[in-house]
Write a protein that holds these residues in place. Structure first.
Motif, PDB file in Angstrom:
ATOM      1  N   ARG A 104       0.826  -1.209   0.000  1.00 24.56           N
ATOM      2  CA  ARG A 104       0.000   0.000   0.000  1.00 24.56           C
ATOM      3  C   ARG A 104       0.862   1.261   0.000  1.00 24.56           C
ATOM      4  NH1 ARG A 104      -2.910  -2.591   4.021  1.00 24.56           N
ATOM      5  NH2 ARG A 104      -2.590  -0.954   5.573  1.00 24.56           N
ATOM      6  N   VAL A 105       1.948   1.219   0.752  1.00 21.51           N
ATOM      7  CA  VAL A 105       2.849   2.374   0.790  1.00 21.51           C
ATOM      8  C   VAL A 105       3.509   2.579  -0.567  1.00 21.51           C
ATOM      9  CG1 VAL A 105       4.892   3.350   1.898  1.00 21.51           C
ATOM     10  CG2 VAL A 105       3.248   2.054   3.260  1.00 21.51           C
ATOM     11  N   VAL A 106       3.950   1.486  -1.175  1.00 19.76           N
ATOM     12  CA  VAL A 106       4.615   1.569  -2.484  1.00 19.76           C
ATOM     13  C   VAL A 106       3.647   2.069  -3.556  1.00 19.76           C
ATOM     14  CG1 VAL A 106       5.747   0.198  -4.278  1.00 19.76           C
ATOM     15  CG2 VAL A 106       6.275  -0.231  -1.873  1.00 19.76           C
ATOM     16  N   ALA A 107       2.347   1.793  -3.391  1.00 21.78           N
ATOM     17  CA  ALA A 107       1.357   2.174  -4.400  1.00 21.78           C
ATOM     18  C   ALA A 107       1.057   3.671  -4.396  1.00 21.78           C
ATOM     19  CB  ALA A 107       0.065   1.395  -4.177  1.00 21.78           C
ATOM     20  N   ILE A 108       1.440   4.379  -3.353  1.00 19.34           N
ATOM     21  CA  ILE A 108       1.110   5.809  -3.252  1.00 19.34           C
ATOM     22  C   ILE A 108       1.730   6.622  -4.395  1.00 19.34           C
ATOM     23  CG2 ILE A 108       1.427   7.883  -1.839  1.00 19.34           C
ATOM     24  CD1 ILE A 108       1.022   6.125   0.623  1.00 19.34           C
ATOM     25  N   PRO A 109       3.024   6.475  -4.694  1.00 26.59           N
ATOM     26  CA  PRO A 109       3.571   7.234  -5.840  1.00 26.59           C
ATOM     27  C   PRO A 109       2.896   6.901  -7.165  1.00 26.59           C
ATOM     28  CG  PRO A 109       5.341   6.336  -4.482  1.00 26.59           C
ATOM     29  CD  PRO A 109       4.076   5.711  -4.004  1.00 26.59           C
ATOM     30  N   VAL A 110       2.444   5.659  -7.307  1.00 29.17           N
ATOM     31  CA  VAL A 110       1.759   5.267  -8.544  1.00 29.17           C
ATOM     32  C   VAL A 110       0.420   5.999  -8.653  1.00 29.17           C
ATOM     33  CG1 VAL A 110       0.881   3.324  -9.893  1.00 29.17           C
ATOM     34  CG2 VAL A 110       2.881   3.012  -8.410  1.00 29.17           C
ATOM     35  N   ILE A 111      -0.296   6.099  -7.534  1.00 29.68           N
ATOM     36  CA  ILE A 111      -1.575   6.818  -7.529  1.00 29.68           C
ATOM     37  C   ILE A 111      -1.369   8.287  -7.903  1.00 29.68           C
ATOM     38  CG2 ILE A 111      -3.349   7.732  -5.979  1.00 29.68           C
ATOM     39  CD1 ILE A 111      -3.590   5.089  -4.695  1.00 29.68           C
ATOM     40  N   VAL A 112      -0.326   8.892  -7.339  1.00 31.76           N
ATOM     41  CA  VAL A 112      -0.047  10.301  -7.630  1.00 31.76           C
ATOM     42  C   VAL A 112       0.234  10.500  -9.120  1.00 31.76           C
ATOM     43  CG1 VAL A 112       1.517  12.229  -7.184  1.00 31.76           C
ATOM     44  CG2 VAL A 112       0.791  10.755  -5.297  1.00 31.76           C
ATOM     45  N   SER A 113       1.011   9.620  -9.702  1.00 31.67           N
ATOM     46  CA  SER A 113       1.379   9.764 -11.115  1.00 31.67           C
ATOM     47  C   SER A 113       0.210   9.522 -12.049  1.00 31.67           C
ATOM     48  CB  SER A 113       2.536   8.815 -11.458  1.00 31.67           C
ATOM     49  OG  SER A 113       2.157   7.469 -11.235  1.00 31.67           O
ATOM     50  N   THR A 114      -0.640   8.546 -11.729  1.00 34.06           N
ATOM     51  CA  THR A 114      -1.782   8.258 -12.608  1.00 34.06           C
ATOM     52  C   THR A 114      -2.934   9.238 -12.404  1.00 34.06           C
ATOM     53  OG1 THR A 114      -2.652   6.664 -10.982  1.00 34.06           O
ATOM     54  CG2 THR A 114      -1.225   5.806 -12.737  1.00 34.06           C
ATOM     55  N   PHE A 115      -2.976   9.883 -11.252  1.00 38.32           N
ATOM     56  CA  PHE A 115      -4.070  10.816 -10.959  1.00 38.32           C
ATOM     57  C   PHE A 115      -4.094  11.972 -11.948  1.00 38.32           C
ATOM     58  CE2 PHE A 115      -5.859  14.530  -8.810  1.00 38.32           C
ATOM     59  CZ  PHE A 115      -7.053  14.036  -8.316  1.00 38.32           C
ATOM     60  N   TYR A 116      -2.925  12.437 -12.342  1.00 39.17           N
ATOM     61  CA  TYR A 116      -2.848  13.605 -13.225  1.00 39.17           C
ATOM     62  C   TYR A 116      -2.834  13.234 -14.707  1.00 39.17           C
ATOM     63  CZ  TYR A 116      -1.994  16.338  -9.035  1.00 39.17           C
ATOM     64  OH  TYR A 116      -2.121  16.950  -7.811  1.00 39.17           O
ATOM     65  N   MET A 117      -3.110  11.993 -15.008  1.00 34.85           N
ATOM     66  CA  MET A 117      -3.268  11.579 -16.405  1.00 34.85           C
ATOM     67  C   MET A 117      -4.690  11.909 -16.858  1.00 34.85           C
ATOM     68  SD  MET A 117      -1.324   7.872 -16.286  1.00 34.85           S
ATOM     69  CE  MET A 117      -1.878   7.449 -17.941  1.00 34.85           C
ATOM     70  N   ASN A 118      -4.828  12.784 -17.830  1.00 34.95           N
ATOM     71  CA  ASN A 118      -6.156  13.204 -18.299  1.00 34.95           C
ATOM     72  C   ASN A 118      -6.711  12.199 -19.307  1.00 34.95           C
ATOM     73  OD1 ASN A 118      -6.175  15.607 -16.754  1.00 34.95           O
ATOM     74  ND2 ASN A 118      -4.866  16.600 -18.281  1.00 34.95           N
ATOM     75  N   SER A 119      -7.030  11.046 -18.815  1.00 35.03           N
ATOM     76  CA  SER A 119      -7.587  10.009 -19.691  1.00 35.03           C
ATOM     77  C   SER A 119      -8.395   9.036 -18.848  1.00 35.03           C
ATOM     78  CB  SER A 119      -6.474   9.248 -20.421  1.00 35.03           C
ATOM     79  OG  SER A 119      -5.645   8.560 -19.498  1.00 35.03           O
ATOM     80  N   ARG A 120      -9.205   8.256 -19.535  1.00 32.63           N
ATOM     81  CA  ARG A 120      -9.988   7.238 -18.833  1.00 32.63           C
ATOM     82  C   ARG A 120      -9.076   6.171 -18.215  1.00 32.63           C
ATOM     83  NH1 ARG A 120     -15.430   5.890 -22.428  1.00 32.63           N
ATOM     84  NH2 ARG A 120     -16.390   7.962 -22.209  1.00 32.63           N
ATOM     85  N   LEU A 121      -7.981   5.880 -18.914  1.00 42.49           N
ATOM     86  CA  LEU A 121      -7.045   4.895 -18.389  1.00 42.49           C
ATOM     87  C   LEU A 121      -6.458   5.349 -17.059  1.00 42.49           C
ATOM     88  CD1 LEU A 121      -5.404   2.296 -18.681  1.00 42.49           C
ATOM     89  CD2 LEU A 121      -3.710   3.603 -19.986  1.00 42.49           C
TER      90      LEU A 121
END
Length: 288
Positions: A104-121
Protein backbone atom coordinates in the motif's frame (compact mmCIF):
# COMPACT_ATOMS: atom_id res chain seq x y z
CA UNK A 1 11.45 -23.05 28.24
CA UNK A 2 13.80 -25.35 26.48
CA UNK A 3 17.43 -24.32 26.79
CA UNK A 4 20.89 -25.77 26.57
CA UNK A 5 20.85 -26.70 30.29
CA UNK A 6 18.38 -28.75 32.31
CA UNK A 7 18.54 -29.18 36.05
CA UNK A 8 15.94 -31.45 37.66
CA UNK A 9 15.27 -32.38 41.24
CA UNK A 10 12.95 -35.30 40.62
CA UNK A 11 13.60 -38.97 40.08
CA UNK A 12 14.18 -39.70 36.40
CA UNK A 13 15.19 -42.56 34.15
CA UNK A 14 18.11 -42.07 31.78
CA UNK A 15 19.13 -44.38 28.96
CA UNK A 16 22.88 -44.36 28.48
CA UNK A 17 25.28 -46.22 26.32
CA UNK A 18 27.17 -47.59 29.34
CA UNK A 19 26.71 -51.20 30.40
CA UNK A 20 24.59 -51.28 33.54
CA UNK A 21 24.34 -55.00 34.24
CA UNK A 22 24.97 -54.40 37.92
CA UNK A 23 22.57 -51.43 38.20
CA UNK A 24 19.87 -53.54 39.83
CA UNK A 25 22.24 -54.32 42.69
CA UNK A 26 22.75 -50.67 43.51
CA UNK A 27 20.55 -49.12 46.11
CA UNK A 28 18.92 -45.80 45.12
CA UNK A 29 20.37 -44.24 48.24
CA UNK A 30 23.91 -45.05 47.15
CA UNK A 31 25.99 -42.31 45.62
CA UNK A 32 26.43 -42.52 41.90
CA UNK A 33 29.00 -40.67 39.87
CA UNK A 34 29.46 -40.99 36.14
CA UNK A 35 30.13 -38.49 33.40
CA UNK A 36 30.45 -38.40 29.64
CA UNK A 37 27.55 -40.77 28.94
CA UNK A 38 25.31 -40.19 25.94
CA UNK A 39 21.89 -38.85 26.87
CA UNK A 40 18.55 -39.18 25.09
CA UNK A 41 15.74 -36.92 26.17
CA UNK A 42 12.77 -35.03 24.82
CA UNK A 43 11.79 -31.39 25.08
CA UNK A 44 8.07 -30.64 25.56
CA UNK A 45 8.38 -27.13 24.12
CA UNK A 46 9.46 -28.55 20.78
CA UNK A 47 6.59 -30.98 20.32
CA UNK A 48 8.14 -33.81 22.33
CA UNK A 49 10.85 -34.47 19.77
CA UNK A 50 13.79 -36.56 20.92
CA UNK A 51 17.35 -35.34 20.77
CA UNK A 52 20.49 -37.30 21.36
CA UNK A 53 24.14 -36.51 21.61
CA UNK A 54 24.15 -34.54 24.84
CA UNK A 55 26.11 -35.35 27.96
CA UNK A 56 24.91 -36.10 31.45
CA UNK A 57 26.63 -35.66 34.79
CA UNK A 58 24.84 -37.25 37.74
CA UNK A 59 25.62 -36.43 41.33
CA UNK A 60 24.24 -38.02 44.46
CA UNK A 61 20.92 -39.81 44.56
CA UNK A 62 19.09 -39.94 47.89
CA UNK A 63 15.60 -40.06 49.29
CA UNK A 64 15.01 -36.48 48.12
CA UNK A 65 15.39 -37.40 44.48
CA UNK A 66 18.17 -37.03 41.95
CA UNK A 67 20.37 -34.22 40.80
CA UNK A 68 20.88 -34.33 37.04
CA UNK A 69 22.58 -31.76 34.85
CA UNK A 70 22.53 -32.27 31.09
CA UNK A 71 24.04 -30.35 28.22
CA UNK A 72 23.06 -30.29 24.59
CA UNK A 73 25.62 -30.81 21.94
CA UNK A 74 26.28 -27.65 19.84
CA UNK A 75 24.48 -29.13 16.84
CA UNK A 76 21.35 -30.01 18.81
CA UNK A 77 21.42 -26.60 20.49
CA UNK A 78 21.33 -24.94 17.06
CA UNK A 79 18.42 -27.20 16.04
CA UNK A 80 16.40 -26.28 19.11
CA UNK A 81 17.06 -22.55 18.59
CA UNK A 82 16.09 -22.68 14.91
CA UNK A 83 12.85 -24.52 15.74
CA UNK A 84 11.96 -21.85 18.27
CA UNK A 85 12.46 -19.09 15.71
CA UNK A 86 10.35 -20.93 13.14
CA UNK A 87 7.52 -21.44 15.63
CA UNK A 88 7.39 -17.76 16.61
CA UNK A 89 6.28 -15.59 13.63
CA UNK A 90 6.73 -12.43 15.71
CA UNK A 91 10.48 -12.84 15.19
CA UNK A 92 10.05 -12.36 11.44
CA UNK A 93 10.23 -8.87 10.02
CA UNK A 94 8.33 -9.67 6.81
CA UNK A 95 5.16 -11.73 6.95
CA UNK A 96 2.37 -11.88 4.37
CA UNK A 97 0.23 -9.20 6.10
CA UNK A 98 3.26 -6.92 6.43
CA UNK A 99 4.11 -7.37 2.74
CA UNK A 100 0.53 -6.35 1.84
CA UNK A 101 0.89 -3.28 4.04
CA UNK A 102 4.19 -2.32 2.41
CA UNK A 103 2.47 -2.75 -0.96
CA UNK A 104 0.00 0.00 0.00
CA UNK A 105 2.85 2.37 0.79
CA UNK A 106 4.62 1.57 -2.48
CA UNK A 107 1.36 2.17 -4.40
CA UNK A 108 1.11 5.81 -3.25
CA UNK A 109 3.57 7.23 -5.84
CA UNK A 110 1.76 5.27 -8.54
CA UNK A 111 -1.58 6.82 -7.53
CA UNK A 112 -0.05 10.30 -7.63
CA UNK A 113 1.38 9.76 -11.11
CA UNK A 114 -1.78 8.26 -12.61
CA UNK A 115 -4.07 10.82 -10.96
CA UNK A 116 -2.85 13.61 -13.23
CA UNK A 117 -3.27 11.58 -16.41
CA UNK A 118 -6.16 13.20 -18.30
CA UNK A 119 -7.59 10.01 -19.69
CA UNK A 120 -9.99 7.24 -18.83
CA UNK A 121 -7.05 4.90 -18.39
CA UNK A 122 -5.50 7.13 -15.75
CA UNK A 123 -8.81 7.40 -13.86
CA UNK A 124 -9.36 3.65 -14.06
CA UNK A 125 -5.85 2.83 -12.83
CA UNK A 126 -6.02 5.34 -9.97
CA UNK A 127 -9.41 4.07 -8.85
CA UNK A 128 -8.37 0.42 -9.22
CA UNK A 129 -5.23 0.89 -7.12
CA UNK A 130 -7.20 2.65 -4.40
CA UNK A 131 -9.80 -0.15 -4.31
CA UNK A 132 -7.01 -2.73 -4.07
CA UNK A 133 -5.45 -0.75 -1.21
CA UNK A 134 -8.79 -0.63 0.61
CA UNK A 135 -9.18 -4.41 0.24
CA UNK A 136 -5.67 -5.15 1.50
CA UNK A 137 -6.33 -2.83 4.45
CA UNK A 138 -8.94 -5.34 5.61
CA UNK A 139 -7.10 -8.42 4.33
CA UNK A 140 -3.79 -7.89 6.12
CA UNK A 141 -5.52 -7.55 9.49
CA UNK A 142 -7.63 -10.65 8.82
CA UNK A 143 -4.61 -12.74 7.85
CA UNK A 144 -2.59 -11.52 10.83
CA UNK A 145 -5.35 -12.68 13.21
CA UNK A 146 -6.35 -15.85 11.37
CA UNK A 147 -2.82 -17.15 10.71
CA UNK A 148 -1.19 -15.70 13.83
CA UNK A 149 1.19 -13.63 11.71
CA UNK A 150 1.01 -10.40 13.66
CA UNK A 151 4.30 -8.60 14.26
CA UNK A 152 5.28 -5.41 16.07
CA UNK A 153 6.52 -3.91 12.80
CA UNK A 154 3.25 -4.75 11.05
CA UNK A 155 1.19 -3.26 13.88
CA UNK A 156 3.20 -0.05 13.55
CA UNK A 157 3.15 0.14 9.74
CA UNK A 158 -0.53 -0.70 9.12
CA UNK A 159 -2.08 2.55 10.48
CA UNK A 160 0.76 4.57 8.94
CA UNK A 161 0.03 3.12 5.49
CA UNK A 162 -3.70 3.82 5.87
CA UNK A 163 -3.16 7.44 6.88
CA UNK A 164 -0.67 8.05 4.08
CA UNK A 165 -3.04 6.59 1.47
CA UNK A 166 -6.10 8.53 2.68
CA UNK A 167 -4.24 11.83 3.18
CA UNK A 168 -2.62 11.59 -0.26
CA UNK A 169 -5.95 10.91 -1.96
CA UNK A 170 -7.68 13.79 -0.15
CA UNK A 171 -4.92 16.24 -1.10
CA UNK A 172 -5.06 15.10 -4.73
CA UNK A 173 -8.83 15.56 -4.88
CA UNK A 174 -8.54 19.02 -3.34
CA UNK A 175 -5.93 20.13 -5.85
CA UNK A 176 -7.90 18.77 -8.78
CA UNK A 177 -11.57 18.12 -7.97
CA UNK A 178 -13.75 16.12 -10.36
CA UNK A 179 -14.99 18.21 -13.28
CA UNK A 180 -18.62 17.52 -12.46
CA UNK A 181 -20.73 20.69 -12.35
CA UNK A 182 -21.42 21.05 -8.62
CA UNK A 183 -17.87 20.21 -7.53
CA UNK A 184 -16.42 22.58 -10.10
CA UNK A 185 -18.49 25.48 -8.77
CA UNK A 186 -17.98 24.67 -5.09
CA UNK A 187 -14.44 23.27 -4.72
CA UNK A 188 -14.46 23.91 -0.97
CA UNK A 189 -16.95 21.04 -0.61
CA UNK A 190 -13.98 18.65 -0.56
CA UNK A 191 -11.56 20.93 1.28
CA UNK A 192 -13.59 21.26 4.49
CA UNK A 193 -14.01 17.52 5.26
CA UNK A 194 -10.45 16.86 4.11
CA UNK A 195 -9.06 19.28 6.70
CA UNK A 196 -11.22 17.69 9.40
CA UNK A 197 -10.12 14.14 8.52
CA UNK A 198 -6.39 14.87 8.16
CA UNK A 199 -6.38 17.04 11.30
CA UNK A 200 -8.07 14.28 13.27
CA UNK A 201 -5.57 11.66 12.10
CA UNK A 202 -2.58 13.83 13.03
CA UNK A 203 -4.09 14.54 16.46
CA UNK A 204 -4.91 10.88 17.15
CA UNK A 205 -1.43 9.75 16.14
CA UNK A 206 0.09 12.18 18.64
CA UNK A 207 -2.41 11.18 21.35
CA UNK A 208 -1.76 7.45 20.86
CA UNK A 209 1.99 7.96 21.02
CA UNK A 210 1.63 9.94 24.23
CA UNK A 211 -0.79 7.38 25.73
CA UNK A 212 1.62 4.53 24.95
CA UNK A 213 4.32 6.28 26.97
CA UNK A 214 1.99 6.71 29.96
CA UNK A 215 1.01 3.11 30.59
CA UNK A 216 -1.46 0.39 29.67
CA UNK A 217 -4.56 2.16 31.05
CA UNK A 218 -4.24 5.12 28.72
CA UNK A 219 -3.27 2.84 25.82
CA UNK A 220 -6.51 0.92 26.35
CA UNK A 221 -8.48 4.17 26.32
CA UNK A 222 -7.34 4.97 22.77
CA UNK A 223 -7.78 1.47 21.35
CA UNK A 224 -9.66 1.31 18.04
CA UNK A 225 -13.44 1.27 18.52
CA UNK A 226 -16.47 0.77 16.29
CA UNK A 227 -16.65 4.48 15.45
CA UNK A 228 -13.18 4.26 13.95
CA UNK A 229 -14.18 1.26 11.87
CA UNK A 230 -17.29 2.98 10.51
CA UNK A 231 -15.22 6.08 9.81
CA UNK A 232 -12.76 4.03 7.76
CA UNK A 233 -15.53 2.24 5.84
CA UNK A 234 -17.33 5.45 4.83
CA UNK A 235 -14.00 7.11 4.06
CA UNK A 236 -12.86 4.40 1.67
CA UNK A 237 -16.27 4.24 -0.04
CA UNK A 238 -16.53 8.01 -0.56
CA UNK A 239 -12.98 8.35 -1.89
CA UNK A 240 -13.53 5.48 -4.31
CA UNK A 241 -16.63 7.20 -5.70
CA UNK A 242 -14.90 10.58 -5.96
CA UNK A 243 -11.96 9.05 -7.80
CA UNK A 244 -14.27 7.19 -10.19
CA UNK A 245 -16.36 10.26 -11.19
CA UNK A 246 -13.20 11.98 -12.42
CA UNK A 247 -13.82 10.12 -15.66
CA UNK A 248 -14.58 12.69 -18.43
CA UNK A 249 -17.91 10.96 -19.09
CA UNK A 250 -19.21 12.31 -15.77
CA UNK A 251 -20.35 15.83 -16.73
CA UNK A 252 -22.91 16.04 -13.91
CA UNK A 253 -22.56 14.95 -10.33
CA UNK A 254 -25.75 12.90 -10.28
CA UNK A 255 -26.69 10.53 -7.50
CA UNK A 256 -23.31 8.80 -7.52
CA UNK A 257 -21.31 11.97 -7.04
CA UNK A 258 -23.73 13.32 -4.44
CA UNK A 259 -23.42 10.11 -2.43
CA UNK A 260 -19.61 10.35 -2.61
CA UNK A 261 -19.58 13.90 -1.22
CA UNK A 262 -22.20 13.03 1.40
CA UNK A 263 -20.22 9.99 2.59
CA UNK A 264 -17.08 12.11 2.85
CA UNK A 265 -18.91 14.50 5.19
CA UNK A 266 -20.27 11.54 7.18
CA UNK A 267 -16.71 10.21 7.46
CA UNK A 268 -15.46 13.61 8.63
CA UNK A 269 -18.24 13.78 11.22
CA UNK A 270 -17.40 10.29 12.51
CA UNK A 271 -13.71 11.22 12.63
CA UNK A 272 -14.33 14.28 14.79
CA UNK A 273 -16.86 12.44 16.94
CA UNK A 274 -14.49 9.53 17.58
CA UNK A 275 -11.79 12.03 18.56
CA UNK A 276 -14.06 13.47 21.25
CA UNK A 277 -14.92 9.94 22.44
CA UNK A 278 -11.21 9.10 22.80
CA UNK A 279 -10.55 12.35 24.65
CA UNK A 280 -13.44 11.64 27.02
CA UNK A 281 -12.04 8.18 27.82
CA UNK A 282 -8.58 9.65 28.43
CA UNK A 283 -9.99 12.30 30.78
CA UNK A 284 -11.81 9.61 32.79
CA UNK A 285 -8.60 7.61 33.18
CA UNK A 286 -6.61 10.68 34.24
CA UNK A 287 -9.24 11.72 36.80
CA UNK A 288 -9.47 8.26 38.42
Amino acid sequence: MCSSWWRTTTTCTIATSAHDNNSNDNNINNKLGFRGQKLRYSCIDNGGEDFSGGNVAMGSVNDRGSDVVSTLSPENHRNVKSKRLKQNPANKLLTLPTILTIGRVVAIPVIVSTFYMNSRLGTAVTTGIFIAAAITDWLDGYLARKMNLGTAFGAFLDPVADKLMVATTLVLLCTKPPEAAMLGQLPWLLTVPSIAIIGREITMSAVREWAASQGSKLSGAVAVNNLGKWKTATQMTSLTILLAIRDPSFTEVGNLGTSGVALLYVSAGLAVWSLFVYMKKISKVLLM
